[in-house]
Design a protein around this motif. Structure first.
Motif, short mmCIF file in Angstrom:
data_model
loop_
_atom_site.label_atom_id
_atom_site.label_comp_id
_atom_site.label_asym_id
_atom_site.label_seq_id
_atom_site.Cartn_x
_atom_site.Cartn_y
_atom_site.Cartn_z
N ALA A 123 51.47 4.87 15.47
CA ALA A 123 52.17 5.85 14.63
C ALA A 123 52.86 5.14 13.47
CB ALA A 123 53.18 6.63 15.46
N ALA A 124 53.46 4.00 13.73
CA ALA A 124 54.17 3.26 12.68
C ALA A 124 53.19 2.84 11.59
CB ALA A 124 54.88 2.05 13.28
N ARG A 125 52.01 2.41 11.99
CA ARG A 125 51.00 1.99 10.99
C ARG A 125 50.63 3.17 10.08
NH1 ARG A 125 48.83 -1.49 14.94
NH2 ARG A 125 47.32 0.02 15.67
N ILE A 126 50.40 4.33 10.67
CA ILE A 126 50.03 5.51 9.87
C ILE A 126 51.20 5.94 8.98
CG2 ILE A 126 49.51 7.99 10.04
CD1 ILE A 126 47.81 7.28 12.54
N ALA A 127 52.41 5.92 9.52
CA ALA A 127 53.59 6.34 8.75
C ALA A 127 53.74 5.47 7.50
CB ALA A 127 54.84 6.25 9.63
N VAL A 128 53.74 4.17 7.69
CA VAL A 128 53.97 3.26 6.57
C VAL A 128 52.82 3.33 5.57
CG1 VAL A 128 54.15 0.81 5.95
CG2 VAL A 128 55.48 1.71 7.89
N LYS A 129 51.59 3.38 6.07
CA LYS A 129 50.42 3.43 5.19
C LYS A 129 50.45 4.70 4.34
CE LYS A 129 45.40 2.78 5.50
NZ LYS A 129 44.61 3.98 5.34
N THR A 130 50.76 5.83 4.96
CA THR A 130 50.75 7.11 4.23
C THR A 130 51.84 7.13 3.16
OG1 THR A 130 49.97 8.15 6.25
CG2 THR A 130 50.79 9.62 4.53
N VAL A 131 53.02 6.62 3.50
CA VAL A 131 54.12 6.57 2.52
C VAL A 131 53.74 5.65 1.36
CG1 VAL A 131 56.49 5.80 2.14
CG2 VAL A 131 55.95 7.24 4.12
N LYS A 132 53.22 4.47 1.68
CA LYS A 132 52.83 3.53 0.61
C LYS A 132 51.79 4.15 -0.31
CE LYS A 132 53.72 -1.10 2.37
NZ LYS A 132 53.13 -2.29 2.99
N GLU A 133 50.78 4.77 0.29
CA GLU A 133 49.70 5.36 -0.52
C GLU A 133 50.23 6.49 -1.40
OE1 GLU A 133 45.91 4.22 2.33
OE2 GLU A 133 46.56 6.31 2.24
N PHE A 134 51.12 7.30 -0.84
CA PHE A 134 51.66 8.41 -1.64
C PHE A 134 52.47 7.87 -2.81
CE2 PHE A 134 54.20 11.90 -3.04
CZ PHE A 134 53.46 13.04 -2.76
N CYS A 135 53.28 6.86 -2.54
CA CYS A 135 54.13 6.30 -3.61
C CYS A 135 53.27 5.62 -4.68
CB CYS A 135 55.15 5.32 -3.03
SG CYS A 135 56.41 6.17 -2.05
N GLU A 136 52.19 5.00 -4.26
CA GLU A 136 51.30 4.37 -5.24
C GLU A 136 50.59 5.42 -6.09
OE1 GLU A 136 50.64 0.48 -2.47
OE2 GLU A 136 48.85 1.68 -2.96
N ALA A 137 50.23 6.54 -5.46
CA ALA A 137 49.52 7.60 -6.18
C ALA A 137 50.46 8.43 -7.06
CB ALA A 137 48.80 8.51 -5.19
N ASN A 138 51.76 8.36 -6.77
CA ASN A 138 52.76 9.15 -7.52
C ASN A 138 53.88 8.24 -8.00
OD1 ASN A 138 51.94 12.18 -6.82
ND2 ASN A 138 51.70 10.93 -4.98
#
Ligand code: AR6
Length: 171
Positions: A130-145
């Protein structure tokens, strides 16, 4: 400037310097235990009244309410998946819970947001996964926005959860 993605151990209901906190709710949005119970307790009964008008929330979706007696301005309620072994769409549902919470926040111009560790309590999602998905999703969203968020903070309730998120962030 990029968003600061950080971790801290603590109680998310006590966070004073963000505009929104995320609630790990259930499909009814009518309260429960864990972080959901703590958020409703701290916000007071007006929160439940507003939630009752939202007619629930699908797994992976997110809905915004006021924060009432909480020190922040908004609560973003999302529903993570219940762990059934990992082959029932749990990773995608968990990713959607983070992604859609960030999307709702971004739609409301929120720049500082705090998350709990969605699904890793009563819903039994394995913590490291869960931690891997949480961090990855946040990083990707911040990079895309870029420029959308100043701070995305994981507020983690115990040492073990804190360590799991720190390990992923420092990897
Ligand atoms: N601040 C931060 N984290 C907390 C707090 C708090 N005050 N309280 C608990 N946690 P859970 P889930 C942590 O069970 O697995 C509810 O009944 C907890 O230690 O709250 O998504 C809902 O109504 C764990 O690390 O959420 C749903 O029915 C994390 O928050 C169901 O539980 C998530 O644990 C949702 O289950």
């Amino acid at each position: 400037m990029g968003a600061l993605i950080e971790t801290v151990m603590g109680d998310i209901t006590k966070v004073t310097d963000v505009e929104a906190i995320v609630n790990a709710a259930n499909n009814s949005l009518l309260g429960g235990g864990g972080v959901d119970g703590a958020i409703h307790h701290a916000a007071g009964p007006e929160l439940l009244k507003e939630c009752a008008g939202l007619h629930g929330c699908k797994t992976g979706q997110a809905k915004l309410t006021g924060a009432y007696r909480l020190p922040c301005k908004y609560v973003i309620h999302t529903v993570g998946p219940i762990w059934h072994g990992g082959d029932s769409g749990e990773p995608e549902d968990l990713r959607n819970a983070y992604h859609n919470s960030l999307q709702v926040a971004s739609d409301h111009g929120i720049r500082r947001i705090a998350f709990p560790s969605i699904s890793t309590g009563v819903y039994h999602y394995p913590l490291e996964k869960a931690a891997r998905i949480a961090v990855k999703t946040v990083k990707e969203f911040c990079e895309a926005n870029p420029g959308q968020f100043d701070v995305v903070r994981f507020v983690l309730f115990n040492e073990r959860t804190l360590k799991a998120y720190e390990d992923v962030l420092s990897a």
